[in-house]
Design a protein around this motif. Structure first.
Motif, PDB file in Angstrom:
ATOM      1  N   VAL A  88       0.835  -1.198   0.000  1.00 55.65           N
ATOM      2  CA  VAL A  88       0.000   0.000   0.000  1.00 55.65           C
ATOM      3  C   VAL A  88       0.869   1.247   0.000  1.00 55.65           C
ATOM      4  O   VAL A  88       2.021   1.231   0.440  1.00 55.65           O
ATOM      5  CB  VAL A  88      -0.958   0.033   1.210  1.00 55.65           C
ATOM      6  N   LEU A  89       0.281   2.332  -0.466  1.00 53.36           N
ATOM      7  CA  LEU A  89       0.947   3.625  -0.408  1.00 53.36           C
ATOM      8  C   LEU A  89       1.062   4.062   1.044  1.00 53.36           C
ATOM      9  O   LEU A  89       0.140   3.907   1.834  1.00 53.36           O
ATOM     10  CB  LEU A  89       0.139   4.644  -1.205  1.00 53.36           C
ATOM     11  N   ASP A  90       2.211   4.605   1.390  1.00 52.15           N
ATOM     12  CA  ASP A  90       2.433   5.118   2.739  1.00 52.15           C
ATOM     13  C   ASP A  90       1.616   6.401   2.920  1.00 52.15           C
ATOM     14  O   ASP A  90       1.838   7.371   2.199  1.00 52.15           O
ATOM     15  CB  ASP A  90       3.927   5.414   2.907  1.00 52.15           C
ATOM     16  N   PRO A  91       0.642   6.435   3.831  1.00 48.35           N
ATOM     17  CA  PRO A  91      -0.162   7.654   4.012  1.00 48.35           C
ATOM     18  C   PRO A  91       0.728   8.859   4.348  1.00 48.35           C
ATOM     19  O   PRO A  91       1.652   8.746   5.152  1.00 48.35           O
ATOM     20  CB  PRO A  91      -1.079   7.311   5.187  1.00 48.35           C
ATOM     21  N   ARG A  92       0.408   9.995   3.735  1.00 53.85           N
ATOM     22  CA  ARG A  92       1.225  11.194   3.909  1.00 53.85           C
ATOM     23  C   ARG A  92       0.393  12.356   4.428  1.00 53.85           C
ATOM     24  O   ARG A  92      -0.811  12.428   4.183  1.00 53.85           O
ATOM     25  CB  ARG A  92       1.887  11.567   2.580  1.00 53.85           C
ATOM     26  N   PRO A  93       1.038  13.277   5.126  1.00 58.12           N
ATOM     27  CA  PRO A  93       0.302  14.424   5.671  1.00 58.12           C
ATOM     28  C   PRO A  93      -0.455  15.216   4.608  1.00 58.12           C
ATOM     29  O   PRO A  93      -1.537  15.747   4.890  1.00 58.12           O
ATOM     30  CB  PRO A  93       1.407  15.276   6.313  1.00 58.12           C
ATOM     31  N   ASP A  94       0.086  15.293   3.381  1.00 58.02           N
ATOM     32  CA  ASP A  94      -0.617  16.035   2.326  1.00 58.02           C
ATOM     33  C   ASP A  94      -2.025  15.501   2.112  1.00 58.02           C
ATOM     34  O   ASP A  94      -2.957  16.257   1.811  1.00 58.02           O
ATOM     35  CB  ASP A  94       0.157  15.939   1.004  1.00 58.02           C
ATOM     36  N   THR A  97      -5.266  16.733   3.882  1.00 57.30           N
ATOM     37  CA  THR A  97      -6.045  17.833   3.300  1.00 57.30           C
ATOM     38  C   THR A  97      -7.259  17.302   2.560  1.00 57.30           C
ATOM     39  O   THR A  97      -8.345  17.882   2.610  1.00 57.30           O
ATOM     40  CB  THR A  97      -5.168  18.667   2.355  1.00 57.30           C
ATOM     41  N   LEU A  98      -7.093  16.181   1.856  1.00 50.57           N
ATOM     42  CA  LEU A  98      -8.227  15.572   1.156  1.00 50.57           C
ATOM     43  C   LEU A  98      -9.319  15.172   2.135  1.00 50.57           C
ATOM     44  O   LEU A  98     -10.516  15.409   1.882  1.00 50.57           O
ATOM     45  CB  LEU A  98      -7.739  14.352   0.377  1.00 50.57           C
ATOM     46  N   VAL A  99      -8.947  14.593   3.263  1.00 48.36           N
ATOM     47  CA  VAL A  99      -9.932  14.201   4.274  1.00 48.36           C
ATOM     48  C   VAL A  99     -10.651  15.433   4.811  1.00 48.36           C
ATOM     49  O   VAL A  99     -11.888  15.453   4.931  1.00 48.36           O
ATOM     50  CB  VAL A  99      -9.251  13.426   5.424  1.00 48.36           C
ATOM     51  N   GLU A 100      -9.907  16.480   5.123  1.00 50.16           N
ATOM     52  CA  GLU A 100     -10.509  17.696   5.680  1.00 50.16           C
ATOM     53  C   GLU A 100     -11.469  18.343   4.694  1.00 50.16           C
ATOM     54  O   GLU A 100     -12.563  18.787   5.073  1.00 50.16           O
ATOM     55  CB  GLU A 100      -9.404  18.673   6.082  1.00 50.16           C
ATOM     56  N   CYS A 119      -6.907   4.370   4.554  1.00 50.37           N
ATOM     57  CA  CYS A 119      -6.773   5.480   5.505  1.00 50.37           C
ATOM     58  C   CYS A 119      -7.740   6.622   5.218  1.00 50.37           C
ATOM     59  O   CYS A 119      -8.241   7.258   6.154  1.00 50.37           O
ATOM     60  CB  CYS A 119      -5.331   5.984   5.546  1.00 50.37           C
ATOM     61  N   ILE A 120      -8.026   6.901   3.949  1.00 50.92           N
ATOM     62  CA  ILE A 120      -8.944   7.997   3.627  1.00 50.92           C
ATOM     63  C   ILE A 120     -10.371   7.613   3.993  1.00 50.92           C
ATOM     64  O   ILE A 120     -11.058   8.332   4.738  1.00 50.92           O
ATOM     65  CB  ILE A 120      -8.840   8.361   2.132  1.00 50.92           C
ATOM     66  N   LEU A 121     -10.823   6.488   3.479  1.00 50.19           N
ATOM     67  CA  LEU A 121     -12.195   6.043   3.751  1.00 50.19           C
ATOM     68  C   LEU A 121     -12.437   5.885   5.245  1.00 50.19           C
ATOM     69  O   LEU A 121     -13.445   6.371   5.773  1.00 50.19           O
ATOM     70  CB  LEU A 121     -12.443   4.711   3.045  1.00 50.19           C
ATOM     71  N   ASP A 261      -2.923  22.875   0.371  1.00 49.45           N
ATOM     72  CA  ASP A 261      -2.554  22.197   1.611  1.00 49.45           C
ATOM     73  C   ASP A 261      -1.864  23.178   2.561  1.00 49.45           C
ATOM     74  O   ASP A 261      -1.802  24.397   2.282  1.00 49.45           O
ATOM     75  CB  ASP A 261      -1.677  20.974   1.334  1.00 49.45           C
ATOM     76  N   LEU A 262      -1.345  22.681   3.675  1.00 43.62           N
ATOM     77  CA  LEU A 262      -0.728  23.555   4.677  1.00 43.62           C
ATOM     78  C   LEU A 262       0.538  24.224   4.164  1.00 43.62           C
ATOM     79  O   LEU A 262       0.986  25.226   4.730  1.00 43.62           O
ATOM     80  CB  LEU A 262      -0.411  22.746   5.940  1.00 43.62           C
ATOM     81  N   ASN A 263       1.116  23.702   3.099  1.00 47.04           N
ATOM     82  CA  ASN A 263       2.294  24.307   2.486  1.00 47.04           C
ATOM     83  C   ASN A 263       1.930  25.257   1.356  1.00 47.04           C
ATOM     84  O   ASN A 263       2.806  25.673   0.587  1.00 47.04           O
ATOM     85  CB  ASN A 263       3.231  23.214   1.970  1.00 47.04           C
ATOM     86  N   CYS A 264       0.635  25.571   1.276  1.00 46.82           N
ATOM     87  CA  CYS A 264       0.120  26.492   0.256  1.00 46.82           C
ATOM     88  C   CYS A 264       0.333  25.980  -1.167  1.00 46.82           C
ATOM     89  O   CYS A 264       0.500  26.772  -2.102  1.00 46.82           O
ATOM     90  CB  CYS A 264       0.723  27.889   0.425  1.00 46.82           C
ATOM     91  N   LYS A 265       0.317  24.658  -1.313  1.00 49.80           N
ATOM     92  CA  LYS A 265       0.412  24.051  -2.634  1.00 49.80           C
ATOM     93  C   LYS A 265      -0.940  23.484  -3.038  1.00 49.80           C
ATOM     94  O   LYS A 265      -1.672  22.960  -2.192  1.00 49.80           O
ATOM     95  CB  LYS A 265       1.458  22.935  -2.639  1.00 49.80           C
ATOM     96  N   ASP A 266      -1.285  23.614  -4.315  1.00 47.33           N
ATOM     97  CA  ASP A 266      -2.528  23.021  -4.803  1.00 47.33           C
ATOM     98  C   ASP A 266      -2.544  21.535  -4.456  1.00 47.33           C
ATOM     99  O   ASP A 266      -1.584  20.811  -4.736  1.00 47.33           O
ATOM    100  CB  ASP A 266      -2.644  23.198  -6.317  1.00 47.33           C
ATOM    101  N   ARG A 267      -3.657  21.070  -3.841  1.00 43.14           N
ATOM    102  CA  ARG A 267      -3.651  19.694  -3.350  1.00 43.14           C
ATOM    103  C   ARG A 267      -4.952  18.938  -3.608  1.00 43.14           C
ATOM    104  O   ARG A 267      -4.946  17.733  -3.801  1.00 43.14           O
ATOM    105  CB  ARG A 267      -3.347  19.685  -1.852  1.00 43.14           C
ATOM    106  N   VAL A 268      -6.101  19.615  -3.568  1.00 43.37           N
ATOM    107  CA  VAL A 268      -7.376  18.901  -3.690  1.00 43.37           C
ATOM    108  C   VAL A 268      -8.286  19.642  -4.672  1.00 43.37           C
ATOM    109  O   VAL A 268      -8.439  20.868  -4.581  1.00 43.37           O
ATOM    110  CB  VAL A 268      -8.086  18.786  -2.328  1.00 43.37           C
ATOM    111  N   VAL A 269      -8.868  18.895  -5.582  1.00 47.51           N
ATOM    112  CA  VAL A 269      -9.861  19.429  -6.505  1.00 47.51           C
ATOM    113  C   VAL A 269     -11.227  18.860  -6.140  1.00 47.51           C
ATOM    114  O   VAL A 269     -11.352  17.647  -5.908  1.00 47.51           O
ATOM    115  CB  VAL A 269      -9.519  19.063  -7.966  1.00 47.51           C
TER     116      VAL A 269
END
Length: 274
Positions: A88-94, A97-100, A119-121, A261-269
């Motif tokens: 599985v993909l290692d869950p990341r802090p970025d 943002t999708l969950v929030e 982890c998301i679901l 995201d918290l780093n001000c990078k585009d992250r979720v559409v």
């Protein structure tokens, strides 16, 4: 112990590990906890043999650039710890943002495309006690990890998992669709750190020549399984804040927004069909 500590730090540094001291601390804490199962007493200054043997093996694995989360078998994500394996993909802090962002939308049912560890679901369902969800993935071993995470978090009664090649095996509709699909282009994939390139599933990371293959499938097929008034939430790469919305718009999606995201990078559409 001090001589061994120095040797382990040197081994990690020579292997190119970015944070040898931090990783060694995490590995020691984990190994020390394993050593507590041995009848031999120990202190943090004088760990027992079980701890030392466990830590020695862990350092060798980390020097081979295996991620710490895979070595210790877990990763903290959002509000819970999740089992992590090379399947599985290692869950990341970025991705938090999708969950929030997803939690800002109403839903009773949720579909997670490419669920991986779940982890998301599972994070979404833990915050919505009345909601139910389905996680789909083409990888049977990944689904096994997700099911174990659901069991451990007490969410097995509300989370289902199904093997599916994208949406081929899904015929029901959902209020919310979420996904952290692969979005790294083939050229960039070849340059990734060994922790990613050599230890995480390629299918969860790489998505064709331009990194957009997964979004094309989702943009085309997700309308069939999105309930009226529902919302689509997708994680994107930090440089895809224009390309993914344009792709969705061309497929008939509406009300498209990009969240950072918290780093001000585009992250979720986010998008819908209204």
């Amino acid at each position: 112990m001090s001589d061994r500590h120095a040797a382990w730090l040197q081994a990690l540094a020579e292997a190119g590990v970015a944070d040898p001291a931090g990783d060694l601390r995490r590995l020691f804490d984990w190994a020390y906890a394993q050593g507590q199962g041995d009848p031999a007493p120990q202190t943090r200054d004088r760990p027992n043999d079980w701890t030392l043997y466990t830590l020695e093996d862990a350092v060798k694995a980390r020097a081979a650039r295996q991620p710490v989360s895979q070595i210790i078998g877990r990763r903290a994500f959002f509000k819970h710890d999740f089992e992590v394996t090379p399947d599985v993909l290692d869950p990341r802090p970025d991705t938090e943002t999708l969950v929030e962002v997803a939690l800002a939308h109403p839903f009773d049912t949720v579909l997670d495309i490419g669920s991986g560890s779940g982890c998301i679901l599972l994070s979404l369902l833990a915050e919505r006690p009345e909601a139910t969800g389905l996680g789909i993935d083409i990888s049977a071993p990944a689904l096994d990890v997700a099911r174990r995470n659901a069991d451990r978090l007490g969410l097995a009664g509300r989370a289902r998992f199904r093997r599916s090649d994208w949406l081929a095996e899904v015929d029901e509709q959902f209020d919310l669709i979420v996904s952290n699909p692969p979005y790294i282009d083939a050229a960039t994939y070849a340059t990734l750190a060994p922790e990613l390139r050599d230890w995480e599933p390629r299918g969860a990371l790489e998505a064709g020549a331009d990194g957009l293959d997964a979004y094309r499938v989702i943009a085309r097929d997700a309308p069939r399984v999105l309930a009226p008034g529902g919302t689509l939430c997708l994680e994107i790469g930090h440089d895809q804040g224009r390309s993914v919305p344009a792709l969705l718009a061309a497929s008939g999606w509406r009300q498209i927004t990009v969240q950072r995201d918290l780093n001000c990078k585009d992250r979720v559409v986010t998008a819908n069909l209204i």
